[in-house]
Structures are given as C-alpha cells and as structure tokens.
Design a protein around this motif. Sequence first.
Motif, PDB file in Angstrom:
ATOM      1  N   CYS A  79      15.625  -8.627 -19.738  1.00 45.72           N
ATOM      2  CA  CYS A  79      14.954  -9.384 -18.679  1.00 45.72           C
ATOM      3  C   CYS A  79      15.213  -8.752 -17.322  1.00 45.72           C
ATOM      4  O   CYS A  79      16.354  -8.551 -16.923  1.00 45.72           O
ATOM      5  N   ILE A  82      12.942 -13.319 -13.237  1.00 42.56           N
ATOM      6  CA  ILE A  82      12.959 -14.711 -13.690  1.00 42.56           C
ATOM      7  C   ILE A  82      11.787 -14.963 -14.623  1.00 42.56           C
ATOM      8  O   ILE A  82      11.905 -15.701 -15.616  1.00 42.56           O
ATOM      9  N   ALA A  83      10.666 -14.313 -14.359  1.00 45.08           N
ATOM     10  CA  ALA A  83       9.504 -14.460 -15.248  1.00 45.08           C
ATOM     11  C   ALA A  83       9.841 -13.979 -16.661  1.00 45.08           C
ATOM     12  O   ALA A  83       9.422 -14.597 -17.653  1.00 45.08           O
ATOM     13  N   GLN A  86      11.893 -16.623 -18.281  1.00 44.72           N
ATOM     14  CA  GLN A  86      11.040 -17.749 -18.685  1.00 44.72           C
ATOM     15  C   GLN A  86      10.284 -17.429 -19.974  1.00 44.72           C
ATOM     16  O   GLN A  86      10.157 -18.285 -20.865  1.00 44.72           O
ATOM     17  N   THR A  87       9.794 -16.227 -20.092  1.00 45.19           N
ATOM     18  CA  THR A  87       9.072 -15.830 -21.307  1.00 45.19           C
ATOM     19  C   THR A  87       9.982 -15.915 -22.520  1.00 45.19           C
ATOM     20  O   THR A  87       9.598 -16.435 -23.584  1.00 45.19           O
ATOM     21  N   ARG A  90      10.622 -19.564 -23.417  1.00 42.24           N
ATOM     22  CA  ARG A  90       9.453 -20.173 -24.069  1.00 42.24           C
ATOM     23  C   ARG A  90       9.426 -19.811 -25.555  1.00 42.24           C
ATOM     24  O   ARG A  90       9.113 -20.659 -26.406  1.00 42.24           O
ATOM     25  N   PRO A 126      17.710 -17.962 -11.793  1.00 47.71           N
ATOM     26  CA  PRO A 126      16.706 -19.015 -11.989  1.00 47.71           C
ATOM     27  C   PRO A 126      17.309 -20.396 -11.734  1.00 47.71           C
ATOM     28  O   PRO A 126      18.444 -20.673 -12.131  1.00 47.71           O
ATOM     29  N   ASP A 130      12.630 -23.422 -12.290  1.00 51.39           N
ATOM     30  CA  ASP A 130      12.192 -22.264 -13.076  1.00 51.39           C
ATOM     31  C   ASP A 130      12.368 -22.527 -14.562  1.00 51.39           C
ATOM     32  O   ASP A 130      11.484 -22.214 -15.381  1.00 51.39           O
ATOM     33  N   LEU A 131      13.524 -23.094 -14.935  1.00 50.60           N
ATOM     34  CA  LEU A 131      13.809 -23.329 -16.347  1.00 50.60           C
ATOM     35  C   LEU A 131      13.001 -24.506 -16.891  1.00 50.60           C
ATOM     36  O   LEU A 131      12.569 -24.484 -18.053  1.00 50.60           O
ATOM     37  N   ALA A 134       9.669 -23.394 -18.030  1.00 48.62           N
ATOM     38  CA  ALA A 134       9.652 -22.628 -19.283  1.00 48.62           C
ATOM     39  C   ALA A 134       9.773 -23.520 -20.508  1.00 48.62           C
ATOM     40  O   ALA A 134       9.131 -23.259 -21.534  1.00 48.62           O
ATOM     41  N   ASN A 159      18.729 -26.406 -16.510  1.00 51.75           N
ATOM     42  CA  ASN A 159      17.521 -27.107 -16.096  1.00 51.75           C
ATOM     43  C   ASN A 159      17.837 -28.579 -15.860  1.00 51.75           C
ATOM     44  O   ASN A 159      19.000 -29.015 -15.970  1.00 51.75           O
TER      45      ASN A 159
END
Length: 546
Positions: A79, A82-83, A86-87, A90, A126, A130-131, A134, A159
């Motif tokens: 990673c 942050i994106a 998140q991916t 998910r 994050p 952000d969390l 996701a 989160n």
Amino acid sequence: MTTGTVRTFDAQDRVTEAIAINGTRVLAVGAAADLKARATAATRLIDLPGATVTPGINDAHAHMEREGLKLRRPSLAACRSIADIQTLIRKEAQKTKPGDWIVTMPIGAPPFFFNAVAQLAEGRAPDRFDLDAAAPDHPIYIPGLFGNWGAPPGHSCLNTKALALNGITRASIPSIGGIEIVKDAKGEPTGVIIERNPRPMVEFDLLPAVPRFSAADRRAGIVASMRLYNGVGTTSAYEGHGSAAEIIGLYRDLWERNELTVRMGLVVSPSWTDANEAAIIMRDWLAQARGSGLGDPWFRLSGIHVAYGGDDRMAEIARKDLPNTGWSGFVEQAQGPKDFEELCRLALLYDLRINTIVGDRLDEVVAILERVNALAPLAGKRWVIQHIAKTERTTLARLARLGVLVTTIPVYFLWKGGHWYDAAEGDRIVPMRTMLDLGIDAAAATDNIPYNPGFTLWTMCERERRSDGKVLGAAERLTRREALHALTVSGARLTYDEHHKGPLTPGFLADLAVFATDPLTVEANKLKDLASLLTIVDGCIVFERS
C-alpha cells in the motif's frame, strides 16, 4: 555431501571438500574422493559444487515465534496510499462476516516499517472516516508498528465501530505516558492513536476489544517461523528474553510431537509482581527450570529472565492482559536495582540462572553481580548478560572475571539504533573485539530485526549505522570468521550443548547450513540477504531450496 568448501569451525579450523553424516551425527570430514570411496549402496550422495557448508546458525536471541505471526494478518506492504489501504480493506470485508473484526499488519513493509506513514501519498495515517468508507459494517484496526521492527512513533488506526467497541471517546485519556489519542478541533477522536513507546502498550491500555492472537495463531506462527529460520540456515535458537507460559507450552507440544525443526532453548518469563511472590514461585513452581533445566538437544527449558529497569505501570497493565503478550511473547517486568539484586540472590539460592538485558547499564548490573558472586561463585552457573550496548573496557574486564555468558544484538545498537550515540564513541558500542580480547566468547543474535543472520554477520564486520552510514568503532570490527563463529559455535554453551553441538567434527550433531556463496569471502553487502540452499538438523534435511 560434496561442495566447494566445508568450513568445520573445529579446533583446527579445518576447511575441507566434503562431509559425511551417519544418522544424527557427523561421521567424517575430508577430501571428496576419500569420503566417496567409503560410500555404500545405502549412502545418499549430495553434490553441490561451489557451495559452502558451515555449522548451522545458532540464533542466541531469536524471538523466533514473531516472524510467522506476521503472516497471520493481512499485509499492507504494497500500500502506497490511503486509497490502497481502503482497497485492501474492502477486499477483506468481502470475505469477513459483518460485525467481525478486520485486523491488519502495521502500515509499511517488513522487516523494518521505517517512516511508513510519512511515505503514504497523503503523508498521514488513515482516520476513522477513511476506514468507515472502506468497510462500514466491520470494526477495523490497523496496529502501530512493533518497536523492534522499526522506530517509534507508531500509528494505530481505528474506524468508528472499533472506537466504540473499545470505549474511546473525547473523554478518554491513556493511563501511561507515550500514548496520544489524536483528536480533531472539536475534541473528538480521529481514530488515530500515536505511540512513542519502544514496545507498544496501546492495546493493553486502551483497546481491550481488539482481538488478541489465539493459541492457534501462535502455534501456526511458530511452525511458519521455523520454516523461515531454517531457510536462512538457522538450526538452533535461544530465547534469553524469556517466554511466557503459553509460548513454552506450544514449543513443548511441538517437541513432544517431534515437529520441531529448530532446536529450542527456552527461558521462563515469570509473571510475579514483587520479590515476595517471586520467592514463593522460585521455591515451589520453577523446579523444572533449575540448573540445566529439563529437555534434550531439541528442547531445553532452563533459567529465568529478570528485567533490569522498566516501567511499573507498563508492566502492570501488560500482566493484566495475560495470557496475551502481544508481539512480545514474554511477560513485561519492571525492577529497580534493589529488587533486581534481591531477585538475583533468590535465584542463586534456588539454582535458577538469570538472563538479563543491560543496554547502556552494564556497569550497574556488574556491580550487583559482583556482590551476588561474593555469596557463591557465578562461574559455571551460566547466567547470561544480553543486549550490551555502550560500555567500557574496564567494565567488560570485570564481567569477564565473573565467568557469565554473553549474548549480543549488534543490529539493534549499531545499525538500527546507532544514531543514539556519538560516532566518536563508536568503539564503546557493542565492543565485540574488546570482548574477544578479554576472553568473552560472546554469542551473537538477530533479535528478529531482521531474522536473517547474514544481516547480523554484516553488522558485526562493517559496523555501519543506518542513519548516515558512519562506521561506529572501526577497531571493533570482527573478521568474517570471528563473526560467523559468534553466530554458530559460541551459542552452544547457552543450552549446555558445547560438547556435542557447534563445530562440524566427527561425533558432533549434524546441524549445518549450505550456502551458494562463501560467507567468509562474499561481497559484504551480499551478506545481508544470506539464504540457505540446504539446511540439515539432526542429520535430516529440514529445508531445501528449489
């Protein structure tokens, strides 16, 4: 087995072409033609031209169970933003029941995780929003780094569901120092907790709802760890920092099932709260760890670890979470000089050898041991001094006269933490050349930072610090042979095995590693990633690289 070179590390320091093994022991070493002439129809011939055989690595302070545990949680190593995190979350959510926890590894790439958060595209960790975006239906926890891998601060990320389950609100305050609950302009927790303690305490202090490693996790972690350690030539490990009861039980079970592929020397990490309780436990419950302890060449439990120094509050909250010990695998302790000396006197009374970590305080510990030694000589009792950092030759000379054993962690103080010291005093940091000159045959260890002994070998020989590449004490550099001796033969005394383990000499245990290149002659930087082609323990192949 025939190779280019067999480095025996025996009393004559013989270098030969081939080695013969019969059962669990070395049968002979010598010229390839001579040993092949003695082969029978039942003999298996292994020919590895150009390779180098050495005694197996004996990691004298391994923390071995940690490495496999890292595989029990999803890695964020790939990673870069942050994106990306998140991916990954998910994807984890798709295979996790709603309401169940998603717990990952820390941000960054193993083995070090240095400056991981700063390297994210956003330059920050994050937060809960952000969390939440996701995986809103799962509590999510990204732990901060474990201090031995990298360097504080660590950033734990939760989160909204995870904060609620742990009761983290605007009114929450950590009970120990070094921990900061980050809050927004309105005073609400952002989901980020920053910790500056070398060993993370945040889970013990603030996060009771976060899932702990189960016994099954830890067992699977040990099994995976053994494979990884075998892959770098490790055949024995000593856990001088101590192991908690749960860890000892898991190793014992593997031993009883004949499933160990690394010979283990374990030390009890006791959970007493004061010297009075320690006296009872030493007297009534630690008979199995007295003297040389119990076990055999595959598994030995002997002695106790007693901390010198430490934080009372940290130790208290960590003990309350037992049997969980987090990434440590040992029980947190805190003893001042007076209590430490009392525990040493009790250990002497009950024939329990002490293992302790000294850091920059060797002179204080030596003074205590000298007083204990006046009651009864410590020589021959195999007490162990570990993690020597900054010290003086005069202090080491006093230590040598006590006749205790020494293990060193060169990577921790020279490479990883070398910036803590002035380069001008580098010859006082882990001064292994001085130790050898004084007759201290110190064993060397990885401390799992990283677990590859080649990195430790490189550090002992080059003594370069990470921060700026400066050499800390060029006069204290070891030769390749001296350094490899410290990583192989020297550690046998820790487990009372020096009369049958270590050198590749007839009659000794057939524990050896085969490397594609010669560790004594290969380019220095290539030592860092040393990998075994073939690892043999007790005469059996436990690792073979395809």
